[in-house]
Design a protein around this motif. Structure first.
Motif, PDB file in Angstrom:
ATOM      1  N   SER A   1      -5.279   3.959  17.597  1.00 42.85           N
ATOM      2  CA  SER A   1      -4.757   3.917  16.582  1.00 42.85           C
ATOM      3  C   SER A   1      -5.445   3.069  15.465  1.00 42.85           C
ATOM      4  CB  SER A   1      -3.434   3.009  16.957  1.00 42.85           C
ATOM      5  OG  SER A   1      -3.063   1.683  15.843  1.00 42.85           O
ATOM      6  N   ARG A   2      -6.223   2.110  15.731  1.00 41.50           N
ATOM      7  CA  ARG A   2      -7.381   1.512  14.883  1.00 41.50           C
ATOM      8  C   ARG A   2      -8.425   2.502  14.590  1.00 41.50           C
ATOM      9  NH1 ARG A   2      -3.784  -2.315  14.124  1.00 41.50           N
ATOM     10  NH2 ARG A   2      -3.897  -3.941  15.647  1.00 41.50           N
ATOM     11  N   ILE A   3      -8.756   3.274  15.525  1.00 41.31           N
ATOM     12  CA  ILE A   3      -9.775   4.246  15.100  1.00 41.31           C
ATOM     13  C   ILE A   3      -9.155   5.480  13.982  1.00 41.31           C
ATOM     14  CG2 ILE A   3     -11.053   6.420  15.960  1.00 41.31           C
ATOM     15  CD1 ILE A   3     -11.263   4.686  18.700  1.00 41.31           C
ATOM     16  N   SER A   4      -8.139   5.825  14.068  1.00 34.33           N
ATOM     17  CA  SER A   4      -7.314   6.640  13.267  1.00 34.33           C
ATOM     18  C   SER A   4      -7.265   6.047  11.830  1.00 34.33           C
ATOM     19  CB  SER A   4      -6.162   7.044  14.104  1.00 34.33           C
ATOM     20  OG  SER A   4      -5.101   7.560  12.935  1.00 34.33           O
ATOM     21  N   GLY A   5      -7.101   4.697  12.040  1.00 27.22           N
ATOM     22  CA  GLY A   5      -6.665   3.885  10.746  1.00 27.22           C
ATOM     23  C   GLY A   5      -7.893   3.868   9.993  1.00 27.22           C
ATOM     24  N   MET A   6      -9.300   4.025  10.518  1.00 26.73           N
ATOM     25  CA  MET A   6     -10.702   4.056  10.159  1.00 26.73           C
ATOM     26  C   MET A   6     -10.747   5.405   9.261  1.00 26.73           C
ATOM     27  SD  MET A   6     -12.232   1.140  10.314  1.00 26.73           S
ATOM     28  CE  MET A   6     -13.870   1.520   9.997  1.00 26.73           C
ATOM     29  N   CYS A   7     -10.175   6.288   9.671  1.00 22.71           N
ATOM     30  CA  CYS A   7     -10.287   7.589   8.974  1.00 22.71           C
ATOM     31  C   CYS A   7     -10.277   7.476   7.336  1.00 22.71           C
ATOM     32  CB  CYS A   7      -9.523   8.672   9.398  1.00 22.71           C
ATOM     33  SG  CYS A   7      -9.792   9.268  10.990  1.00 22.71           S
ATOM     34  N   ARG A   8      -9.212   6.518   7.063  1.00 20.38           N
ATOM     35  CA  ARG A   8      -8.994   6.459   5.605  1.00 20.38           C
ATOM     36  C   ARG A   8     -10.168   5.531   5.052  1.00 20.38           C
ATOM     37  NH1 ARG A   8      -5.821   2.450   3.479  1.00 20.38           N
ATOM     38  NH2 ARG A   8      -5.269   2.021   5.482  1.00 20.38           N
ATOM     39  N   THR A   9     -10.467   4.650   5.790  1.00 19.30           N
ATOM     40  CA  THR A   9     -11.605   3.785   5.091  1.00 19.30           C
ATOM     41  C   THR A   9     -12.951   4.513   4.911  1.00 19.30           C
ATOM     42  OG1 THR A   9     -10.511   1.931   6.607  1.00 19.30           O
ATOM     43  CG2 THR A   9     -12.760   1.501   5.461  1.00 19.30           C
ATOM     44  N   LEU A  10     -13.323   5.389   6.119  1.00 22.77           N
ATOM     45  CA  LEU A  10     -14.485   6.079   5.919  1.00 22.77           C
ATOM     46  C   LEU A  10     -14.380   7.553   5.323  1.00 22.77           C
ATOM     47  CD1 LEU A  10     -15.536   5.036   9.493  1.00 22.77           C
ATOM     48  CD2 LEU A  10     -16.352   3.988   7.378  1.00 22.77           C
ATOM     49  N   ASP A  11     -13.128   7.956   4.967  1.00 26.69           N
ATOM     50  CA  ASP A  11     -12.718   9.158   4.422  1.00 26.69           C
ATOM     51  C   ASP A  11     -13.346  10.439   5.381  1.00 26.69           C
ATOM     52  OD1 ASP A  11     -11.637  11.034   2.649  1.00 26.69           O
ATOM     53  OD2 ASP A  11     -13.548  10.854   1.350  1.00 26.69           O
ATOM     54  N   GLN A  12     -13.038  10.140   6.424  1.00 23.75           N
ATOM     55  CA  GLN A  12     -13.414  11.195   7.690  1.00 23.75           C
ATOM     56  C   GLN A  12     -12.150  11.874   8.227  1.00 23.75           C
ATOM     57  OE1 GLN A  12     -16.101  12.685   8.658  1.00 23.75           O
ATOM     58  NE2 GLN A  12     -17.707  11.085   7.555  1.00 23.75           N
ATOM     59  N   PRO A  13     -12.234  13.298   8.177  1.00 21.86           N
ATOM     60  CA  PRO A  13     -10.913  13.785   8.811  1.00 21.86           C
ATOM     61  C   PRO A  13     -10.577  13.436  10.361  1.00 21.86           C
ATOM     62  CG  PRO A  13     -12.269  15.508   8.247  1.00 21.86           C
ATOM     63  CD  PRO A  13     -12.965  14.123   7.938  1.00 21.86           C
TER      64      PRO A  13
ATOM     65  N   ARG B   1       0.921  -1.264  -0.151  1.00 22.38           N
ATOM     66  CA  ARG B   1      -0.015   0.221   0.048  1.00 22.38           C
ATOM     67  C   ARG B   1       0.845   1.059   0.055  1.00 22.38           C
ATOM     68  NH1 ARG B   1      -2.313   3.420   3.653  1.00 22.38           N
ATOM     69  NH2 ARG B   1      -1.972   2.109   5.411  1.00 22.38           N
ATOM     70  N   GLY B   2       0.562   1.983  -0.863  1.00 27.88           N
ATOM     71  CA  GLY B   2       1.511   3.587  -1.027  1.00 27.88           C
ATOM     72  C   GLY B   2       2.731   3.365  -1.656  1.00 27.88           C
ATOM     73  N   VAL B   3       2.989   1.999  -1.817  1.00 29.83           N
ATOM     74  CA  VAL B   3       4.567   1.969  -2.503  1.00 29.83           C
ATOM     75  C   VAL B   3       4.324   1.470  -4.082  1.00 29.83           C
ATOM     76  CG1 VAL B   3       6.507   0.459  -2.754  1.00 29.83           C
ATOM     77  CG2 VAL B   3       5.516   0.898  -0.306  1.00 29.83           C
ATOM     78  N   GLY B   4       4.989   2.595  -4.858  1.00 29.98           N
ATOM     79  CA  GLY B   4       4.656   2.293  -6.183  1.00 29.98           C
ATOM     80  C   GLY B   4       4.803   1.070  -7.107  1.00 29.98           C
ATOM     81  N   ARG B   5       5.915   0.457  -6.604  1.00 33.82           N
ATOM     82  CA  ARG B   5       6.336  -0.787  -7.585  1.00 33.82           C
ATOM     83  C   ARG B   5       5.934  -2.101  -6.428  1.00 33.82           C
ATOM     84  NH1 ARG B   5       9.438   3.033  -6.675  1.00 33.82           N
ATOM     85  NH2 ARG B   5      10.088   2.292  -4.766  1.00 33.82           N
ATOM     86  N   PRO B   6       5.512  -3.133  -7.340  1.00 36.18           N
ATOM     87  CA  PRO B   6       5.268  -4.275  -6.644  1.00 36.18           C
ATOM     88  C   PRO B   6       6.403  -4.847  -6.254  1.00 36.18           C
ATOM     89  CG  PRO B   6       3.824  -4.351  -8.769  1.00 36.18           C
ATOM     90  CD  PRO B   6       5.023  -2.895  -8.680  1.00 36.18           C
ATOM     91  N   GLN B   7       6.650  -5.609  -5.140  1.00 34.12           N
ATOM     92  CA  GLN B   7       8.114  -6.192  -4.448  1.00 34.12           C
ATOM     93  C   GLN B   7       7.879  -7.553  -4.645  1.00 34.12           C
ATOM     94  OE1 GLN B   7      10.396  -4.556  -2.338  1.00 34.12           O
ATOM     95  NE2 GLN B   7       9.878  -2.625  -3.229  1.00 34.12           N
ATOM     96  N   ASP B   8       9.194  -7.948  -4.911  1.00 36.55           N
ATOM     97  CA  ASP B   8       9.416  -9.679  -4.755  1.00 36.55           C
ATOM     98  C   ASP B   8       9.920  -9.551  -3.323  1.00 36.55           C
ATOM     99  OD1 ASP B   8       9.151 -10.890  -7.268  1.00 36.55           O
ATOM    100  OD2 ASP B   8      10.840  -9.564  -8.057  1.00 36.55           O
TER     101      ASP B   8
ATOM    102  N   ARG C   1      -2.609  12.232   5.344  1.00 36.04           N
ATOM    103  CA  ARG C   1      -3.356  11.336   4.426  1.00 36.04           C
ATOM    104  C   ARG C   1      -2.204  11.036   3.178  1.00 36.04           C
ATOM    105  NH1 ARG C   1      -5.777  13.272  -0.002  1.00 36.04           N
ATOM    106  NH2 ARG C   1      -6.011  15.450   0.962  1.00 36.04           N
ATOM    107  N   SER C   2      -2.295   9.721   2.681  1.00 34.41           N
ATOM    108  CA  SER C   2      -1.250   9.473   1.589  1.00 34.41           C
ATOM    109  C   SER C   2       0.288   9.677   1.864  1.00 34.41           C
ATOM    110  CB  SER C   2      -1.669  10.276   0.226  1.00 34.41           C
ATOM    111  OG  SER C   2      -3.034  10.073  -0.116  1.00 34.41           O
ATOM    112  N   TYR C   3       0.588   9.701   3.174  1.00 34.03           N
ATOM    113  CA  TYR C   3       2.094   9.891   3.351  1.00 34.03           C
ATOM    114  C   TYR C   3       2.893   9.142   2.661  1.00 34.03           C
ATOM    115  CZ  TYR C   3       6.577   9.977   5.587  1.00 34.03           C
ATOM    116  OH  TYR C   3       7.878   9.727   5.747  1.00 34.03           O
ATOM    117  N   THR C   4       2.692   7.772   2.725  1.00 30.67           N
ATOM    118  CA  THR C   4       3.330   7.024   1.982  1.00 30.67           C
ATOM    119  C   THR C   4       3.797   7.078   0.421  1.00 30.67           C
ATOM    120  OG1 THR C   4       2.952   5.209   3.670  1.00 30.67           O
ATOM    121  CG2 THR C   4       3.853   4.353   1.527  1.00 30.67           C
TER     122      THR C   4
END
Lengths: 231, 231
Positions: B170-182, A209-216, B49-52
């Motif tokens: 930490s799980r609740i924060s992770g749900m922000c992405r799933t539910l698209d809520q800030p 997730r979030g990483v451009g290239r698929p990884q072996d 959001r989308s840091y990676t």
């Protein structure tokens, strides 16, 4: 207190909470925000299987001894092979192995991985005998270029590594659960290990997730037996 | 250097890298592993959001200024409302708000959340004008009992909070992405806020990985407008 002994206390405190090398760098005056060195490092990202479920169901007073038992086993293994623990995050550990020679750093990390796995098994045996909750380590290993320095605000800093390679190793570690593998390493890491190839076996190519290239991704062949015999 | 000024340097260093309250506790001698206080705290877990993806595609020298710009905005907002930043993890921030009164701590955290959102928007406007990459904050808030103290090995410690409530936030924060809520807050947090109920609106009930009970989650009604008007 004399300033020499206070300086020693400061050194111990900063080393204990920031990591040995980061502590030395901070005390040497590398405390300006934004100063970061570009370094090549082997990245270690480990966590504990089912930690959330275990800490949710265990007696509250058992959580800290549980974390300390396993942290002790893993941190000692990393330190003994020359690694530096940068960050503890609940059950998660971020560490680096730096070396002039990429292959040597990867070998040191893989040796630490085998040591840590044995130590974790020993901890689990001891805890099982006391009917305490047990777990296993999930570990991702990668090698790449990172920025190593102070990140944060004027008031609150962190001396750590950042960069795409750090995100990748955290995603690789996360794949351990999905693939039910105790150790997964990137193809950059596998290439740096070189011969004998018999150390590692491919588990396929994955999108992270979030990483451009698929990884072996690769895991330890025969649970690292070849490596343990021929260090 | 005189020992008084060295002590001040040690205090600043430890406060900067461990957080203000944790720094004070460590310097006051609470450095033994296994000593932990059971405290009630509001827990703040935010990331970007989308840091990676951004750090994977941005020019490498842009990553640290990117992290610092947003960290500065968020950490300042937390500090100004009396919160304490315990941990920076790349783009992630773990902070606590402690108070005798649960409701007051929740209000302080929600005020910091609104301030941080405004500050993050301002940072993004400024960066957009310079055609630099921009992002948003994802934030989970929860309140509960945690263990606050030293975790780790003899050689490498972390002064932080652990416990099921930390995993939950930490799980609740992770749900922000799933539910698209800030911003998402737990039902314990929503109950502690009390009236006016118009501050929060339910987004439904969700199972969080590793957490036993499904959770009712809430977000800010009208993006916190009622709260900003009536602090």
């Amino acid at each position: 207190m004399k300033s020499a002994s206070l300086a020693r206390v400061a050194e111990t405190l900063v080393g204990t909470y920031l990591g040995r090398d980061a502590g030395r760098r901070v005390l040497a005056g590398r405390i300006a925000r934004g100063i970061a060195d570009r370094i090549e490092a082997v990245l270690w990202f480990s966590d504990l299987r089912s930690y959330t479920r275990i800490s949710d169901s265990a007696a509250p007073e058992q959580i800290i001894p549980f974390l300390n038992d396993y942290a002790d086993a893993i941190i000692s293994a990393i330190h003994e092979r020359g690694g530096d623990v940068l960050k503890l995050m609940g059950d998660g550990i971020l560490a680096i192995f730096t070396a002039e020679d990429r292959g040597r750093a990867c070998h040191a990390a893989l040796a630490a991985a085998c040591d840590a796995r044995s130590a974790v098994t020993a901890v689990s045996r001891r805890r099982e005998a006391q009917t305490l909750p047990t777990t296993d380590m999930y570990l991702g290993l990668h090698v790449g270029e990172v920025f190593y320095g102070n990140i944060g605000s004027q008031e609150r800093l962190d001396f750590t590594v950042v960069g795409p390679a750090v995100n990748e190793v955290s995603r690789i570690s996360g794949m351990c659960r999905t693939l039910d593998q105790p150790v997964l390493v990137s193809s950059a890491f596998a290439s740096a290990i070189g011969e004998p190839k018999s150390l590692l076996v491919s588990v396929g190519r994955y999108a992270l997730r979030g990483v451009g290239r698929p990884q072996d991704l690769y895991t330890l062949e025969n649970d690292g037996a070849a490596f343990i015999e021929e260090p």
